[in-house]
Structure formats: C-alpha cells, structure tokens
Design a protein around this motif. Structure first.
Motif, PDB file in Angstrom:
ATOM      1  N   ASN A  36       2.414  16.076 159.415  1.00  0.00           N
ATOM      2  CA  ASN A  36       0.712  15.939 158.863  1.00  0.00           C
ATOM      3  C   ASN A  36       0.368  16.527 159.815  1.00  0.00           C
ATOM      4  OD1 ASN A  36       0.987  12.613 158.879  1.00  0.00           O
ATOM      5  ND2 ASN A  36      -0.555  13.465 157.146  1.00  0.00           N
ATOM      6  N   PRO A  37      -1.224  17.658 159.701  1.00  0.00           N
ATOM      7  CA  PRO A  37      -1.744  18.765 160.745  1.00  0.00           C
ATOM      8  C   PRO A  37      -1.964  17.694 162.728  1.00  0.00           C
ATOM      9  CG  PRO A  37      -2.930  18.623 158.576  1.00  0.00           C
ATOM     10  CD  PRO A  37      -1.622  17.372 158.881  1.00  0.00           C
ATOM     11  N   ARG A  38      -2.061  18.531 163.267  1.00  0.00           N
ATOM     12  CA  ARG A  38      -2.560  18.186 164.691  1.00  0.00           C
ATOM     13  C   ARG A  38      -3.943  19.084 165.227  1.00  0.00           C
ATOM     14  NH1 ARG A  38       2.284  20.006 168.264  1.00  0.00           N
ATOM     15  NH2 ARG A  38       2.374  22.103 167.039  1.00  0.00           N
ATOM     16  N   MET A  72      -4.968  17.573 170.820  1.00  0.00           N
ATOM     17  CA  MET A  72      -5.234  15.800 171.308  1.00  0.00           C
ATOM     18  C   MET A  72      -3.776  15.174 170.865  1.00  0.00           C
ATOM     19  SD  MET A  72      -7.608  13.997 169.388  1.00  0.00           S
ATOM     20  CE  MET A  72      -7.696  12.611 169.196  1.00  0.00           C
ATOM     21  N   GLU A  73      -4.055  14.623 172.720  1.00  0.00           N
ATOM     22  CA  GLU A  73      -2.236  13.542 172.107  1.00  0.00           C
ATOM     23  C   GLU A  73      -3.060  12.517 171.619  1.00  0.00           C
ATOM     24  OE1 GLU A  73       0.075  13.936 173.735  1.00  0.00           O
ATOM     25  OE2 GLU A  73       0.128  15.808 175.361  1.00  0.00           O
ATOM     26  N   ASN A  74      -1.574  11.131 171.553  1.00  0.00           N
ATOM     27  CA  ASN A  74      -2.554  10.036 171.377  1.00  0.00           C
ATOM     28  C   ASN A  74      -3.059   8.842 172.524  1.00  0.00           C
ATOM     29  OD1 ASN A  74      -0.707  10.143 168.559  1.00  0.00           O
ATOM     30  ND2 ASN A  74       1.389   9.235 169.428  1.00  0.00           N
ATOM     31  N   GLY A  75      -3.637   8.628 171.867  1.00  0.00           N
ATOM     32  CA  GLY A  75      -4.832   7.053 172.913  1.00  0.00           C
ATOM     33  C   GLY A  75      -5.406   7.630 173.383  1.00  0.00           C
ATOM     34  N   GLU A  76      -5.909   8.915 172.421  1.00  0.00           N
ATOM     35  CA  GLU A  76      -7.368   9.409 173.254  1.00  0.00           C
ATOM     36  C   GLU A  76      -8.174   9.994 172.407  1.00  0.00           C
ATOM     37  OE1 GLU A  76      -6.144  12.719 175.820  1.00  0.00           O
ATOM     38  OE2 GLU A  76      -5.306  13.936 174.176  1.00  0.00           O
ATOM     39  N   THR A  77      -9.343   9.699 172.328  1.00  0.00           N
ATOM     40  CA  THR A  77     -10.462  10.653 171.728  1.00  0.00           C
ATOM     41  C   THR A  77     -10.356  11.949 171.702  1.00  0.00           C
ATOM     42  OG1 THR A  77     -12.560  10.788 172.832  1.00  0.00           O
ATOM     43  CG2 THR A  77     -11.744   8.117 171.859  1.00  0.00           C
TER      44      THR A  77
ATOM     45  N   ARG B  21       2.797  12.894 180.426  1.00  0.00           N
ATOM     46  CA  ARG B  21       2.849  11.308 179.307  1.00  0.00           C
ATOM     47  C   ARG B  21       4.792  11.436 179.092  1.00  0.00           C
ATOM     48  NH1 ARG B  21      -2.098  11.919 176.477  1.00  0.00           N
ATOM     49  NH2 ARG B  21      -2.687  12.865 178.522  1.00  0.00           N
ATOM     50  N   GLN B  35       4.432  13.383 169.187  1.00  0.00           N
ATOM     51  CA  GLN B  35       3.692  13.071 168.586  1.00  0.00           C
ATOM     52  C   GLN B  35       2.124  12.782 168.591  1.00  0.00           C
ATOM     53  OE1 GLN B  35       5.755   9.007 169.161  1.00  0.00           O
ATOM     54  NE2 GLN B  35       6.950  10.065 167.293  1.00  0.00           N
ATOM     55  N   ASN B  36       1.240  12.932 167.595  1.00  0.00           N
ATOM     56  CA  ASN B  36      -0.375  13.622 167.544  1.00  0.00           C
ATOM     57  C   ASN B  36      -1.052  12.832 166.573  1.00  0.00           C
ATOM     58  OD1 ASN B  36       1.710  16.040 168.632  1.00  0.00           O
ATOM     59  ND2 ASN B  36      -0.581  15.947 169.313  1.00  0.00           N
ATOM     60  N   PRO B  37      -2.202  12.536 166.989  1.00  0.00           N
ATOM     61  CA  PRO B  37      -3.250  11.708 166.055  1.00  0.00           C
ATOM     62  C   PRO B  37      -3.417  11.726 164.394  1.00  0.00           C
ATOM     63  CG  PRO B  37      -3.815  12.301 168.221  1.00  0.00           C
ATOM     64  CD  PRO B  37      -2.839  13.292 168.439  1.00  0.00           C
ATOM     65  N   ARG B  38      -3.220  11.767 163.911  1.00  0.00           N
ATOM     66  CA  ARG B  38      -3.742  11.943 162.059  1.00  0.00           C
ATOM     67  C   ARG B  38      -4.937  12.002 161.762  1.00  0.00           C
ATOM     68  NH1 ARG B  38       1.065   9.394 158.782  1.00  0.00           N
ATOM     69  NH2 ARG B  38       0.207   7.378 160.180  1.00  0.00           N
ATOM     70  N   ILE B  39      -5.549  12.426 161.342  1.00  0.00           N
ATOM     71  CA  ILE B  39      -7.090  12.682 160.505  1.00  0.00           C
ATOM     72  C   ILE B  39      -6.944  11.793 159.355  1.00  0.00           C
ATOM     73  CG2 ILE B  39      -8.206  14.380 159.209  1.00  0.00           C
ATOM     74  CD1 ILE B  39      -7.472  16.637 161.246  1.00  0.00           C
ATOM     75  N   PHE B  71      -4.819   9.712 154.590  1.00  0.00           N
ATOM     76  CA  PHE B  71      -3.770  11.383 156.057  1.00  0.00           C
ATOM     77  C   PHE B  71      -4.233  12.298 154.902  1.00  0.00           C
ATOM     78  CE2 PHE B  71      -2.379   7.069 157.236  1.00  0.00           C
ATOM     79  CZ  PHE B  71      -2.623   7.186 158.097  1.00  0.00           C
ATOM     80  N   LEU B 102     -17.596  11.219 161.969  1.00  0.00           N
ATOM     81  CA  LEU B 102     -15.892  11.812 162.692  1.00  0.00           C
ATOM     82  C   LEU B 102     -16.200  10.138 164.068  1.00  0.00           C
ATOM     83  CD1 LEU B 102     -15.117  15.407 163.727  1.00  0.00           C
ATOM     84  CD2 LEU B 102     -14.517  12.616 165.338  1.00  0.00           C
ATOM     85  N   ASN B 104     -13.253   8.091 166.183  1.00  0.00           N
ATOM     86  CA  ASN B 104     -12.252   7.986 167.031  1.00  0.00           C
ATOM     87  C   ASN B 104     -11.322   7.310 166.599  1.00  0.00           C
ATOM     88  OD1 ASN B 104     -12.353  10.929 168.026  1.00  0.00           O
ATOM     89  ND2 ASN B 104     -14.500  10.283 168.706  1.00  0.00           N
ATOM     90  N   PRO B 106      -8.579   5.813 168.776  1.00  0.00           N
ATOM     91  CA  PRO B 106      -7.608   5.933 169.755  1.00  0.00           C
ATOM     92  C   PRO B 106      -6.384   4.734 169.871  1.00  0.00           C
ATOM     93  CG  PRO B 106      -9.798   5.142 171.167  1.00  0.00           C
ATOM     94  CD  PRO B 106      -9.603   5.523 169.737  1.00  0.00           C
ATOM     95  N   ASP B 109      -3.967   6.085 167.090  1.00  0.00           N
ATOM     96  CA  ASP B 109      -4.023   6.988 167.103  1.00  0.00           C
ATOM     97  C   ASP B 109      -4.684   7.614 165.759  1.00  0.00           C
ATOM     98  OD1 ASP B 109      -2.935   6.861 169.140  1.00  0.00           O
ATOM     99  OD2 ASP B 109      -1.551   6.637 167.895  1.00  0.00           O
ATOM    100  N   VAL B 111      -8.446  10.054 163.457  1.00  0.00           N
ATOM    101  CA  VAL B 111      -9.551  10.146 163.560  1.00  0.00           C
ATOM    102  C   VAL B 111     -10.066  10.518 162.278  1.00  0.00           C
ATOM    103  CG1 VAL B 111     -10.957  12.521 163.356  1.00  0.00           C
ATOM    104  CG2 VAL B 111      -9.471  11.918 165.850  1.00  0.00           C
ATOM    105  N   MET B 113     -12.911  11.317 159.345  1.00  0.00           N
ATOM    106  CA  MET B 113     -13.320  12.573 158.866  1.00  0.00           C
ATOM    107  C   MET B 113     -13.884  11.827 157.763  1.00  0.00           C
ATOM    108  SD  MET B 113     -11.737  15.613 160.723  1.00  0.00           S
ATOM    109  CE  MET B 113     -13.181  16.922 160.244  1.00  0.00           C
ATOM    110  N   VAL B 170     -20.837  10.932 165.364  1.00  0.00           N
ATOM    111  CA  VAL B 170     -19.739  11.003 166.301  1.00  0.00           C
ATOM    112  C   VAL B 170     -19.524   9.888 166.961  1.00  0.00           C
ATOM    113  CG1 VAL B 170     -18.364  12.213 167.523  1.00  0.00           C
ATOM    114  CG2 VAL B 170     -19.564  12.990 165.942  1.00  0.00           C
ATOM    115  N   ASP B 172     -16.644   6.463 168.599  1.00  0.00           N
ATOM    116  CA  ASP B 172     -15.472   5.854 168.442  1.00  0.00           C
ATOM    117  C   ASP B 172     -15.348   4.132 168.208  1.00  0.00           C
ATOM    118  OD1 ASP B 172     -15.148   8.012 170.279  1.00  0.00           O
ATOM    119  OD2 ASP B 172     -15.310   7.104 171.798  1.00  0.00           O
TER     120      ASP B 172
END
Lengths: 185, 185
Positions: A36-38, A72-77, B21, B35-39, B71, B102, B104, B106, B109, B111, B113, B170, B172
């Motif tokens: 998926n996109p980042r 953006m990292e996992n675990g953050e907003t 990390r 590994q990064n968050p997904r939208i 996703f 939007l 979040n 976290p 992981d 977001v 939209m 926006v 959380d």
C-alpha cells in the motif's frame, strides 16, 4: 518480493480469487501480501516573513533544499510524524496550524501531507541535513528545490499569504510532472 | 514477519545503526524491512437530505453499517481510492466535493480519509455489502455503526449541515476510544 515473509517459501505474483489486481501470493501458507502507499509527513515552518528549509545530506536529491518531511512511522499520527521529521532534520519545534497540502504521487505510491506551522525557538542541522536556514520569498532557491511537492507547497504558501487565508490544497503530481521537474533541476 | 521477502533467510527484530526504532533486519542480504501506516479512503455520499450507508458483508464488524471505505492501493490517488471503494461496496458514483475527515488511528497504523460528495445515480449492494441504503439524520443506526471513524464523520456532517459549511476535520482515535466504542456496540 521473492519469498513469503511469513513462512519463507517462494511467492508468485497473480490475481487472488475474488480480487481484481495482482498480489504476491504464497501457495505454501496461503498468505496474500498486500502493498500500500506510504505517507510522507512534514511541515512548512514559518518564522515571521521567512520559511525554514533544509539542504539534504542524503540521497535522493542530496544537496537540494527541502521542507522537513519523511515517511510516517507505525504508531504515530500524521501530526506527530510531521513534528518528528522536523525535529530530526532541522532540530526544530513547530506549533502546527493546519494540514496545508495533500499531494498524491500515484506513480511512486506516496501521499505527501505538509502541515503549516510556526517555528518555535532555535534550529540546527540534523544528521540528514547539510544546512538549515530561513528564507524570505525572494531568497527561495527555486531551482535548487529537492522535489516538486516542495515547490508546489511553497508556491501555494506565498500566493495564499497575500490574502492571509491558508486553505488545504489537494492535488496530484504525475510521473510526467515529476520527470519534467527533476529533469529541469 | 519471520523471513526476508528479498532473500528468504530468517530476519531478526532490532534497531538498525543510525535509526531509533526496531525494524525487521536481514543479516544475510542487508535489507531493512520498513513497515508504515496504511490509508483507508472512503466517501460520505450525500443524496439531498440523506446519506448512503453500507451494511458490511465481511469481517470485521459484519452486519454493521459503514460509509464505503477501504485500503488505498498502490498506483492510485486518495480520491481515486475513495471513489473505487464506493463503486465496489455500493455500486455508486460520487462527485467528490472536499476531503472532509482525516482521522489518525495510531494503535492500528491507519489513517482514515473520508471525502464528502454528491451521490450520482443509482446504487446497489456490492460483494462486500449485505445491503446499501439511504438514511435521513433521524434514521441513522447510531448503535449499529461499524467503526468510531464512521460515527465521528457522520456527527461532524450533521453538525456542519446546520451551518452549511464543511471544513476538513482532523482528529485522532486512541486505542481507548476504539475499545470503548466497539465494546458498547
């Protein structure tokens, strides 16, 4: 992707049953590996009439100027990611105001999210920056900016500043836009 | 993640040199697996006084009502993802107006939209929906909504509708918010 990250067997690329696009599939354990996109989160740090920019110490576009931003990292907003990147690249804190540009780059599977904010206190080069400096509009190094997302965000900002209103700008950058931009630098 | 998706050897979880990390690292080929968050992109389809909702045919939260969302895929923009999900889940087209919430999450992981837009033409259940229907404000099944993101988006909408202005919201959702929400349903 060559191997299944779950069981270690070879994966193949095919359209799973009931899906409509190719994925990496593991026939051994049945895992479907989605990609998926980042999000690239960053800030537009404002100090009175001036904007903070960082000169990149790392590839890609080493030596070119950018707004502080990164994955953006996992675990953050998204806000936390933008502030963390600003601390890492410019050793600076920013009081966030609003999400200012959201720019899709579908050809490289990225979504930029830049928050406008007020620079608070000092700044300095982080390990990923050669230098960090404040620029008035007339001083912006337009031909030495790292990425088209950065130029677009700065152009919106200086346009909007004349009217004093800073709405969210949502837009796309295509592969052709990006090639034209990076080819011209 | 147990194995390197590039070379198939065992990975270990540790903080790479110069990082702050933990990541999955492959000592055999040197790959760092980020590994990064997904939208999650979706729409708030408006038809006059009514809103389109879908009742989920799949886990999680099967049988609960949601806005069409899912996703974001590689190679598409956030708007394209939102419109594709609306076509898939509700067989409906929407003329997008603005990015409206939007959110979040976290702890998982993600977001969210959600784009506000006008429903254009017909709708029907897609394969992931048990049913699709239009609801007036008084008819919204508040206690049968699938996710706190959906409730929050709908509450913003009905609040904003009284003033006729629909700015981006926006916010959380924490693990505690989500547990409270899902526990109450």
């Amino acid at each position: 992707m060559n191997f299944c990250s779950h069981c270690g067997q070879t994966v193949r690329f095919a359209i799973p049953e009931g899906d409509d696009r190719g994925r990496f599939l593991c026939d051994a354990c049945g895992t479907i590996h989605y990609q998926n996109p980042r999000i690239v989160a960053g800030t537009l740090p404002v100090a009175g009439e001036r904007i903070l920019l960082c000169r990149r110490a790392i590839a890609p576009r080493k030596g070119y100027w950018t707004l502080p931003a990164g994955f953006m990292e996992n675990g953050e907003t998204t806000s936390e990611a933008a502030m963390r990147e600003t601390r890492e690249e410019a050793c600076a804190d920013v009081d966030l105001e609003n999400l200012y540009t959201l720019i899709n780059l579908p050809h490289i599977d990225q979504v930029y999210m830049i928050f406008r904010g007020a620079l608070r206190g000092d700044y300095a080069s982080g390990p990923e920056s050669l230098e960090v400096a404040l620029f008035e509009e007339a001083e912006i190094p337009w031909h030495e900016l790292a990425f088209p997302t950065i130029e677009r965000t700065l152009r919106h900002y200086f346009d909007d500043r004349r009217g004093g209103d800073y709405p969210l700008h949502v837009s796309d950058i295509t592969a052709e836009d990006r090639e034209r931009y990076l080819g011209s630098a």
